[in-house]
Each structure stands twice: as C-alpha cells, then as structure tokens.
Scaffold this motif. Structure first.
Motif, short mmCIF file in Angstrom:
data_model
loop_
_atom_site.label_atom_id
_atom_site.label_comp_id
_atom_site.label_asym_id
_atom_site.label_seq_id
_atom_site.Cartn_x
_atom_site.Cartn_y
_atom_site.Cartn_z
N MET A 161 0.84 -1.20 0.00
CA MET A 161 0.00 0.00 0.00
C MET A 161 0.88 1.25 0.00
O MET A 161 1.81 1.36 0.81
CB MET A 161 -0.90 -0.01 1.24
CG MET A 161 -1.99 1.03 1.19
SD MET A 161 -3.17 0.68 -0.12
CE MET A 161 -4.24 2.10 0.02
N VAL A 162 0.60 2.15 -0.91
CA VAL A 162 1.37 3.40 -1.02
C VAL A 162 0.42 4.56 -0.71
O VAL A 162 -0.66 4.66 -1.32
CB VAL A 162 1.97 3.57 -2.43
CG1 VAL A 162 2.81 4.84 -2.48
CG2 VAL A 162 2.81 2.36 -2.80
N ASN A 163 0.81 5.41 0.22
CA ASN A 163 -0.02 6.55 0.57
C ASN A 163 0.26 7.72 -0.38
O ASN A 163 1.35 8.27 -0.41
CB ASN A 163 0.25 6.98 2.02
CG ASN A 163 -0.29 5.96 3.01
OD1 ASN A 163 -1.34 5.36 2.78
ND2 ASN A 163 0.42 5.75 4.10
N VAL A 164 -0.76 8.07 -1.17
CA VAL A 164 -0.64 9.11 -2.18
C VAL A 164 -1.24 10.40 -1.64
O VAL A 164 -2.35 10.41 -1.10
CB VAL A 164 -1.37 8.68 -3.48
CG1 VAL A 164 -1.33 9.80 -4.52
CG2 VAL A 164 -0.76 7.41 -4.03
N VAL A 165 -0.50 11.48 -1.79
CA VAL A 165 -0.97 12.80 -1.34
C VAL A 165 -1.75 13.49 -2.46
O VAL A 165 -2.79 14.10 -2.23
CB VAL A 165 0.21 13.68 -0.88
CG1 VAL A 165 -0.25 15.09 -0.55
CG2 VAL A 165 0.91 13.05 0.32
N SER A 166 -1.24 13.38 -3.69
CA SER A 166 -1.94 13.99 -4.83
C SER A 166 -1.46 13.39 -6.14
O SER A 166 -0.34 12.86 -6.22
CB SER A 166 -1.71 15.52 -4.86
OG SER A 166 -0.38 15.81 -5.22
N VAL A 167 -2.32 13.46 -7.14
CA VAL A 167 -1.96 13.09 -8.52
C VAL A 167 -2.43 14.21 -9.43
O VAL A 167 -3.60 14.60 -9.40
CB VAL A 167 -2.61 11.76 -8.95
CG1 VAL A 167 -2.29 11.47 -10.41
CG2 VAL A 167 -2.14 10.61 -8.06
N LYS A 168 -1.49 14.76 -10.22
CA LYS A 168 -1.82 15.86 -11.11
C LYS A 168 -1.29 15.57 -12.52
O LYS A 168 -0.22 14.99 -12.67
CB LYS A 168 -1.19 17.16 -10.61
CG LYS A 168 -1.65 17.59 -9.22
CD LYS A 168 -0.87 18.80 -8.75
CE LYS A 168 -1.27 19.21 -7.33
NZ LYS A 168 -0.43 20.28 -6.79
N PRO A 169 -2.04 16.01 -13.55
CA PRO A 169 -1.50 15.90 -14.90
C PRO A 169 -0.20 16.70 -15.02
O PRO A 169 -0.10 17.79 -14.46
CB PRO A 169 -2.60 16.51 -15.78
CG PRO A 169 -3.83 16.47 -14.95
CD PRO A 169 -3.39 16.62 -13.53
N HIS A 170 0.77 16.14 -15.72
CA HIS A 170 2.03 16.86 -15.94
C HIS A 170 1.77 18.11 -16.78
O HIS A 170 1.01 18.06 -17.75
CB HIS A 170 3.03 15.94 -16.65
CG HIS A 170 4.45 16.37 -16.53
ND1 HIS A 170 4.95 17.47 -17.17
CD2 HIS A 170 5.48 15.84 -15.81
CE1 HIS A 170 6.24 17.60 -16.87
NE2 HIS A 170 6.58 16.63 -16.05
N GLU A 171 2.37 19.21 -16.40
CA GLU A 171 2.12 20.47 -17.11
C GLU A 171 2.66 20.44 -18.54
O GLU A 171 2.16 21.15 -19.41
CB GLU A 171 2.78 21.63 -16.35
CG GLU A 171 2.12 21.96 -15.02
CD GLU A 171 2.79 23.12 -14.31
OE1 GLU A 171 3.78 23.65 -14.86
OE2 GLU A 171 2.33 23.50 -13.22
N LYS A 172 3.69 19.62 -18.77
CA LYS A 172 4.37 19.63 -20.06
C LYS A 172 4.06 18.41 -20.93
O LYS A 172 3.99 18.53 -22.15
CB LYS A 172 5.89 19.72 -19.81
CG LYS A 172 6.74 19.93 -21.03
CD LYS A 172 8.20 20.12 -20.62
CE LYS A 172 9.11 20.33 -21.82
NZ LYS A 172 10.53 20.46 -21.40
N TYR A 173 3.86 17.26 -20.29
CA TYR A 173 3.74 16.00 -21.04
C TYR A 173 2.33 15.43 -20.91
O TYR A 173 1.94 14.93 -19.86
CB TYR A 173 4.77 14.99 -20.54
CG TYR A 173 6.19 15.50 -20.55
CD1 TYR A 173 6.76 16.03 -21.71
CD2 TYR A 173 6.98 15.44 -19.41
CE1 TYR A 173 8.06 16.50 -21.73
CE2 TYR A 173 8.30 15.90 -19.41
CZ TYR A 173 8.82 16.43 -20.58
OH TYR A 173 10.12 16.89 -20.59
N MET A 174 1.58 15.49 -22.00
CA MET A 174 0.21 14.96 -22.03
C MET A 174 0.23 13.45 -21.82
O MET A 174 1.03 12.74 -22.41
CB MET A 174 -0.43 15.28 -23.39
CG MET A 174 -1.89 14.97 -23.47
SD MET A 174 -2.90 16.26 -22.70
CE MET A 174 -2.71 17.60 -23.88
N GLY A 175 -0.67 12.99 -20.96
CA GLY A 175 -0.76 11.56 -20.70
C GLY A 175 0.16 11.07 -19.60
O GLY A 175 0.18 9.88 -19.27
N VAL A 176 0.94 12.00 -19.02
CA VAL A 176 1.85 11.67 -17.91
C VAL A 176 1.36 12.40 -16.66
O VAL A 176 0.86 13.53 -16.75
CB VAL A 176 3.30 12.08 -18.25
CG1 VAL A 176 4.24 11.76 -17.09
CG2 VAL A 176 3.76 11.40 -19.53
#
Length: 236
Positions: A2-17
């Motif tokens: 189990m990995v505790n994730v604080v946030s996930v955001k789209p990369h500002e520069k690379y679409m799909g990352v």
C-alpha cells in the motif's frame, strides 16, 4: 504494497503523464493504467480518486529518463499508431500503450524469441499492443502487418541505428511523423567517445529527412545514452 498518495496531477508539459506526490515527500511520474490491477515489471500501482496509475521508473525506461531530464516535448499522443523497434519485454512499450489508449496501437518489433515470449504475455492483457517477432533491419518482412504510423520509438542495440530507423520510416512513418531514438553509444562503436557517436547518428538522420527537435542525455539513469526527438519530412 500500500502506497499513501498525497496527490496526482496531470504533468504540465507532457500529455498523458501524471505527477504523483507521495506521503514521504517524494515525487514520481506515472501513466494511467490501461488495464487496472495489472503490473508489467513490478512497478507500484497508485490509486487516486477512483483511478489507478502505474509508476514509471526512469531507471527501467529510457523514455521516462528523457522526461525527467527535460525532453522538449512528449510527441506520443492518445490514439497514435506507433511502431516500436526493440520492444524487449515491454517495459516502456506498456507505458506508451497507456498513453495512446484503447484507440491507439503499438506495433512492437523484437528479434529475440525468448524476450518476445514475455512481451506476448504483456500484449495478451494489453489489447493495443501488437507483438511482431522480426528483425528491425528488415522492415519489408513485416510491411504486411504494420500500417502507416504517427511515430517511431526505437531502442535497438545495433550499429547503424539511425540508418535502420530511417529505413523503417521510409516504409511506415507519415510525413511530419515523430521519432524518439534511444542512442546507445557503446552498442554502436565502443572505440569512439559517445559524443562522436551521437553526432554521427544525428547527421545520418538529417541526411535521411529528419529534422532534429531535441537531444537529451540520459545520465544518471543510463550511462552513455541519449534520446533524440526528431520529425520526419518525406522528400518530394
């Protein structure tokens, strides 16, 4: 695990990352898992707001290393048709598969039968991967399988890498299509300095109709490697 994730955001520069921030303060790159619940190379799976993401390991993937080192652009887009030369067991190809999505296709050419067996297992789950047991130096042998593609990703341990890629481009790559070429200097000529090898291969690409957009060195993730991003222009 189990990995505790604080946030996930789209990369500002690379679409799909995506940029994943973890509880320990570290940051990882990830792609949205096309087939939730399935790993490809033991990567960690992150869950955020009902979506599953796969950690993209720069020490296992030269394309991820190029992104960490500031590649000008990630030309791989959703829905793309991609010819992947040197697919190996499918580590990077699986992340390309995530990005192009269910409407895209990745044609993975691999020469070694033992390695191909592992790639086929990945492709059985990822329906947008098409394994081809073949020699990237002989594109005419798989021309009946591969359609016109939007881009070529090449990671082949062969001398004359640039010539090999250009031969495939002549068969399959659309005018204006993209190329990502991982140059392995020591696979080409162990007697020459990597900078000399990079220059020679890049000159070959230019002579064969490619416009060089960016060149990124892959240290510290891969020694004596560089990623070349180029665009193909068919000669009239």
């Amino acid at each position: 695990m189990m990995v505790n994730v604080v946030s996930v955001k789209p990369h500002e520069k690379y679409m799909g990352v995506y940029i994943v921030e973890l509880e320990d303060g570290s940051v990882r790159l990830a792609t949205k898992n096309l087939v939730p619940g399935h790993r490809v190379y033991g990567e960690r799976l992150f869950h955020w707001e009902g979506v599953e993401y796969r950690e993209w390991n720069a020490y296992r993937s030269k394309l991820c290393a190029a992104l960490w080192n500031g590649l000008e652009e990630l030309p791989v887009k959703e829905g793309n048709r991609v010819l992947y030369l040197g697919a190996a067991t499918g580590t990077t190809a699986s992340h390309v598969s995530d990005i192009v999505g269910s409407k895209g296709r990745v044609y993975g050419v691999e020469f070694a039968p033992r390695v191909m067996r592992e790639f086929v297992l990945v492709a059985e789950i990822r329906k947008n991967l098409y394994p081809i047991l073949g020699d990237a130096r002989k594109p005419h042998e798989y021309r009946h399988i591969v359609e016109a593609v939007d881009g070529i990703y090449a990671d082949v341990a062969q001398p004359e890498q640039a010539s090999l890629v250009a031969d495939n481009a002549n068969f399959f790559l659309k005018d204006g299509g993209w190329l990502l070429l991982a140059i392995k200097a020591r696979s080409i000529d162990v007697t020459k300095e990597p900078s000399e090898v990079y220059k020679r291969e890049i000159n070959t690409l230019r002579e064969r109709g490619f416009e060089i957009v960016d060149v990124v060195h892959l240290e510290p993730y891969d020694k004596d490697h560089a990623m070349v991003y180029a665009r193909f222009h068919r000669r009239k």
